[in-house]
Design a protein around this motif. Structure first.
Motif, PDB file in Angstrom:
ATOM      1  N   VAL A   1       0.836  -1.200   0.000  1.00  0.00           N
ATOM      2  CA  VAL A   1       0.000   0.000   0.000  1.00  0.00           C
ATOM      3  C   VAL A   1       0.874   1.254   0.000  1.00  0.00           C
ATOM      4  CG1 VAL A   1      -1.606   1.355   1.406  1.00  0.00           C
ATOM      5  CG2 VAL A   1      -2.007  -1.093   1.057  1.00  0.00           C
ATOM      6  N   THR A   2       1.955   1.222   0.765  1.00  0.00           N
ATOM      7  CA  THR A   2       2.877   2.359   0.811  1.00  0.00           C
ATOM      8  C   THR A   2       3.502   2.616  -0.559  1.00  0.00           C
ATOM      9  OG1 THR A   2       3.394   1.944   3.140  1.00  0.00           O
ATOM     10  CG2 THR A   2       4.978   3.262   1.892  1.00  0.00           C
ATOM     11  N   ASN A   3       3.885   1.551  -1.253  1.00  0.00           N
ATOM     12  CA  ASN A   3       4.497   1.693  -2.582  1.00  0.00           C
ATOM     13  C   ASN A   3       3.502   2.192  -3.623  1.00  0.00           C
ATOM     14  OD1 ASN A   3       7.065   0.840  -1.754  1.00  0.00           O
ATOM     15  ND2 ASN A   3       6.559  -1.314  -2.063  1.00  0.00           N
ATOM     16  N   LEU A   4       2.224   1.843  -3.449  1.00  0.00           N
ATOM     17  CA  LEU A   4       1.197   2.261  -4.407  1.00  0.00           C
ATOM     18  C   LEU A   4       0.652   3.650  -4.097  1.00  0.00           C
ATOM     19  CD1 LEU A   4      -0.923  -1.028  -4.690  1.00  0.00           C
ATOM     20  CD2 LEU A   4       0.820  -0.203  -6.279  1.00  0.00           C
ATOM     21  N   TYR A   5       0.877   4.127  -2.885  1.00  0.00           N
ATOM     22  CA  TYR A   5       0.270   5.362  -2.390  1.00  0.00           C
ATOM     23  C   TYR A   5       0.516   6.531  -3.330  1.00  0.00           C
ATOM     24  CZ  TYR A   5      -0.562   9.260   0.859  1.00  0.00           C
ATOM     25  OH  TYR A   5      -1.002  10.421   1.459  1.00  0.00           O
ATOM     26  N   GLN A   6      -0.584   7.164  -3.768  1.00  0.00           N
ATOM     27  CA  GLN A   6      -0.601   8.341  -4.641  1.00  0.00           C
ATOM     28  C   GLN A   6      -0.037   8.076  -6.040  1.00  0.00           C
ATOM     29  OE1 GLN A   6       1.222  11.514  -2.236  1.00  0.00           O
ATOM     30  NE2 GLN A   6      -0.827  12.171  -1.635  1.00  0.00           N
ATOM     31  N   ASN A   7       0.150   6.800  -6.387  1.00  0.00           N
ATOM     32  CA  ASN A   7       0.593   6.434  -7.729  1.00  0.00           C
ATOM     33  C   ASN A   7      -0.415   5.544  -8.450  1.00  0.00           C
ATOM     34  OD1 ASN A   7       3.250   7.699  -7.758  1.00  0.00           O
ATOM     35  ND2 ASN A   7       3.824   6.176  -6.227  1.00  0.00           N
ATOM     36  N   THR A   8      -1.075   4.678  -7.705  1.00  0.00           N
ATOM     37  CA  THR A   8      -2.016   3.709  -8.263  1.00  0.00           C
ATOM     38  C   THR A   8      -3.325   3.757  -7.497  1.00  0.00           C
ATOM     39  OG1 THR A   8      -0.222   2.223  -8.942  1.00  0.00           O
ATOM     40  CG2 THR A   8      -2.420   1.255  -8.713  1.00  0.00           C
ATOM     41  N   SER A   9      -4.431   3.739  -8.231  1.00  0.00           N
ATOM     42  CA  SER A   9      -5.734   3.684  -7.574  1.00  0.00           C
ATOM     43  C   SER A   9      -6.022   2.264  -7.114  1.00  0.00           C
ATOM     44  CB  SER A   9      -6.838   4.141  -8.536  1.00  0.00           C
ATOM     45  OG  SER A   9      -6.798   5.534  -8.709  1.00  0.00           O
ATOM     46  N   VAL A  10      -6.533   2.145  -5.902  1.00  0.00           N
ATOM     47  CA  VAL A  10      -6.877   0.843  -5.333  1.00  0.00           C
ATOM     48  C   VAL A  10      -8.367   0.823  -5.034  1.00  0.00           C
ATOM     49  CG1 VAL A  10      -6.463  -0.798  -3.457  1.00  0.00           C
ATOM     50  CG2 VAL A  10      -4.587   0.657  -4.286  1.00  0.00           C
ATOM     51  N   ILE A  11      -9.043  -0.223  -5.496  1.00  0.00           N
ATOM     52  CA  ILE A  11     -10.442  -0.453  -5.133  1.00  0.00           C
ATOM     53  C   ILE A  11     -10.474  -1.623  -4.152  1.00  0.00           C
ATOM     54  CG2 ILE A  11     -12.740  -1.113  -5.917  1.00  0.00           C
ATOM     55  CD1 ILE A  11     -12.223   0.178  -8.550  1.00  0.00           C
ATOM     56  N   ILE A  12     -11.074  -1.385  -3.009  1.00  0.00           N
ATOM     57  CA  ILE A  12     -11.174  -2.408  -1.966  1.00  0.00           C
ATOM     58  C   ILE A  12     -12.628  -2.830  -1.810  1.00  0.00           C
ATOM     59  CG2 ILE A  12     -10.950  -2.865   0.517  1.00  0.00           C
ATOM     60  CD1 ILE A  12      -8.240  -2.630  -0.632  1.00  0.00           C
ATOM     61  N   THR A  13     -12.883  -4.130  -1.833  1.00  0.00           N
ATOM     62  CA  THR A  13     -14.192  -4.631  -1.422  1.00  0.00           C
ATOM     63  C   THR A  13     -14.006  -5.411  -0.125  1.00  0.00           C
ATOM     64  OG1 THR A  13     -14.212  -6.834  -2.465  1.00  0.00           O
ATOM     65  CG2 THR A  13     -14.739  -4.941  -3.878  1.00  0.00           C
ATOM     66  N   SER A  14     -14.897  -5.188   0.813  1.00  0.00           N
ATOM     67  CA  SER A  14     -14.752  -5.842   2.111  1.00  0.00           C
ATOM     68  C   SER A  14     -16.112  -5.997   2.775  1.00  0.00           C
ATOM     69  CB  SER A  14     -13.830  -5.015   3.019  1.00  0.00           C
ATOM     70  OG  SER A  14     -13.715  -5.614   4.301  1.00  0.00           O
ATOM     71  N   ASN A  15     -16.266  -7.105   3.479  1.00  0.00           N
ATOM     72  CA  ASN A  15     -17.492  -7.313   4.255  1.00  0.00           C
ATOM     73  C   ASN A  15     -17.325  -6.810   5.688  1.00  0.00           C
ATOM     74  OD1 ASN A  15     -15.712  -9.264   5.130  1.00  0.00           O
ATOM     75  ND2 ASN A  15     -17.243 -10.890   5.277  1.00  0.00           N
ATOM     76  N   LYS A  16     -16.222  -6.112   5.948  1.00  0.00           N
ATOM     77  CA  LYS A  16     -15.931  -5.593   7.280  1.00  0.00           C
ATOM     78  C   LYS A  16     -15.910  -4.069   7.254  1.00  0.00           C
ATOM     79  CE  LYS A  16     -14.836  -9.783   8.885  1.00  0.00           C
ATOM     80  NZ  LYS A  16     -15.645 -10.511   9.876  1.00  0.00           N
ATOM     81  N   GLY A  17     -16.477  -3.457   8.302  1.00  0.00           N
ATOM     82  CA  GLY A  17     -16.327  -2.029   8.485  1.00  0.00           C
ATOM     83  C   GLY A  17     -14.932  -1.714   8.997  1.00  0.00           C
ATOM     84  N   PHE A  18     -14.516  -0.461   8.884  1.00  0.00           N
ATOM     85  CA  PHE A  18     -13.165  -0.088   9.305  1.00  0.00           C
ATOM     86  C   PHE A  18     -12.904  -0.422  10.771  1.00  0.00           C
ATOM     87  CE2 PHE A  18     -12.976   3.418   5.851  1.00  0.00           C
ATOM     88  CZ  PHE A  18     -12.562   2.480   4.923  1.00  0.00           C
ATOM     89  N   ASP A  19     -13.938  -0.368  11.591  1.00  0.00           N
ATOM     90  CA  ASP A  19     -13.754  -0.661  13.014  1.00  0.00           C
ATOM     91  C   ASP A  19     -13.404  -2.126  13.259  1.00  0.00           C
ATOM     92  OD1 ASP A  19     -16.332  -1.322  12.094  1.00  0.00           O
ATOM     93  OD2 ASP A  19     -17.136  -1.341  14.132  1.00  0.00           O
ATOM     94  N   GLU A  20     -13.658  -2.988  12.241  1.00  0.00           N
ATOM     95  CA  GLU A  20     -13.349  -4.411  12.374  1.00  0.00           C
ATOM     96  C   GLU A  20     -12.001  -4.782  11.753  1.00  0.00           C
ATOM     97  OE1 GLU A  20     -17.181  -6.971  11.883  1.00  0.00           O
ATOM     98  OE2 GLU A  20     -17.412  -5.241  10.538  1.00  0.00           O
ATOM     99  N   TRP A  21     -11.385  -3.863  11.034  1.00  0.00           N
ATOM    100  CA  TRP A  21     -10.131  -4.171  10.358  1.00  0.00           C
ATOM    101  C   TRP A  21      -8.995  -4.553  11.314  1.00  0.00           C
ATOM    102  CZ3 TRP A  21      -8.510  -1.923   5.085  1.00  0.00           C
ATOM    103  CH2 TRP A  21      -9.570  -2.024   4.175  1.00  0.00           C
ATOM    104  N   PRO A  22      -8.848  -3.910  12.478  1.00  0.00           N
ATOM    105  CA  PRO A  22      -7.747  -4.309  13.370  1.00  0.00           C
ATOM    106  C   PRO A  22      -7.810  -5.784  13.765  1.00  0.00           C
ATOM    107  CG  PRO A  22      -8.639  -2.199  14.070  1.00  0.00           C
ATOM    108  CD  PRO A  22      -9.565  -2.723  13.012  1.00  0.00           C
TER     109      PRO A  22
END
Length: 251
Positions: free
Chosen positions: A189-210
């Motif tokens: 993600v760090t290498n792609l940051y501000q260079n490549t667009s990323v589309i994420i699909t997830s069945n988890k809300g951000f509060d569940e990511w940790p």
């Protein structure tokens, strides 16, 4: 038509790698004679045939490289069934201006609400507009990141990922990952940051990511980079697949 001269022209076209004109030379000449076209019109018609063929071949290569699991366009999406995302919102994404600015998209929600369909539809639109796209599940991406140093195939796949315009990561959070794997994902993600667009699909809300990343610090760092320039779609509702399931019995 002079067959000898025609064959010589074919040979020259082949040398110049104008293969579509070469392969369709007889048809092009027949059309030119029938329509009594000028030399300039014939040249335009022949070159347009070559350009069209090259564009079609390039699109086919980009589509194959994208590795979509199935072909679903935005036009096929049922906005009447899935009302938490509007047609107008998605249509605004179709010109890919956000892709030029390396913005990211999140489609979050339970299974069957159309997250993957929308991401694939946008990916196909990007392919049609000439962009390089890669679709990959989170599980497969982690495997590539873990084996990149020991596998030629994984090294090549990661190189393609780094050179793509749009990376679609499907099913983030579907399976838990280790702290080491989360760190590898963070580095990507760090290498792609501000260079490549990323589309994420997830069945988890951000509060569940940790929980599935296994480390709140890495999770915060990943989200910090992904969310900085992004659009979030929280999708709700019933599963389209369950509501429109196929059955072996006559209705």
């Amino acid at each position: 038509m002079n067959n000898t001269k025609t064959q010589e022209v074919r040979t020259l076209l082949g040398s110049l790698r104008l293969n579509s004109i070469r392969d369709h030379l007889d048809d092009l000449m027949t059309t030119a004679i029938r329509e009594d076209t000028t030399c300039l019109d014939f040249l335009y018609m022949a070159l347009q045939k070559e350009v069209d063929a090259r564009n079609a071949n390039a699109r086919a290569k980009r589509l194959k490289r994208a590795a979509f699991p199935y072909h679903k366009t935005i036009e096929e999406f049922d906005f009447g069934f899935q009302t938490s995302v509007t047609r107008r919102q998605i249509q605004q994404l179709m010109d890919m201006h956000w892709l030029e600015k390396a913005f990211n998209l999140f489609f979050l929600g339970p299974p069957g609400v159309g997250k993957s369909h929308l991401s694939i539809g946008l990916g196909i639109q990007a392919v049609d507009l000439g962009y390089r796209v890669i679709f990959i599940s989170m599980d497969e991406l982690i495997k590539i990141l873990k084996t990149e140093s020991m596998s030629v195939k994984s090294k090549r796949q990661l190189k393609n990922i780094m050179n793509t315009d749009m990376l679609i990561v499907d099913e983030v959070g579907f399976l838990p990952i280790t702290k080491q794997e989360a760190n590898l994902f963070f580095q990507l993600v760090t290498n792609l940051y501000q260079n490549t667009s990323v589309i994420i699909t997830s069945n988890k809300g951000f509060d569940e990511w940790p929980e599935f990343f296994g480390d709140p610090v890495i999770t915060a760092a990943v989200l910090d980079r992904l969310v900085h320039n992004s659009e979030l779609f929280n999708m709700t509702g019933d599963s389209y697949r369950l509501q429109h399931r196929n059955t072996i019995f006559d209705q």
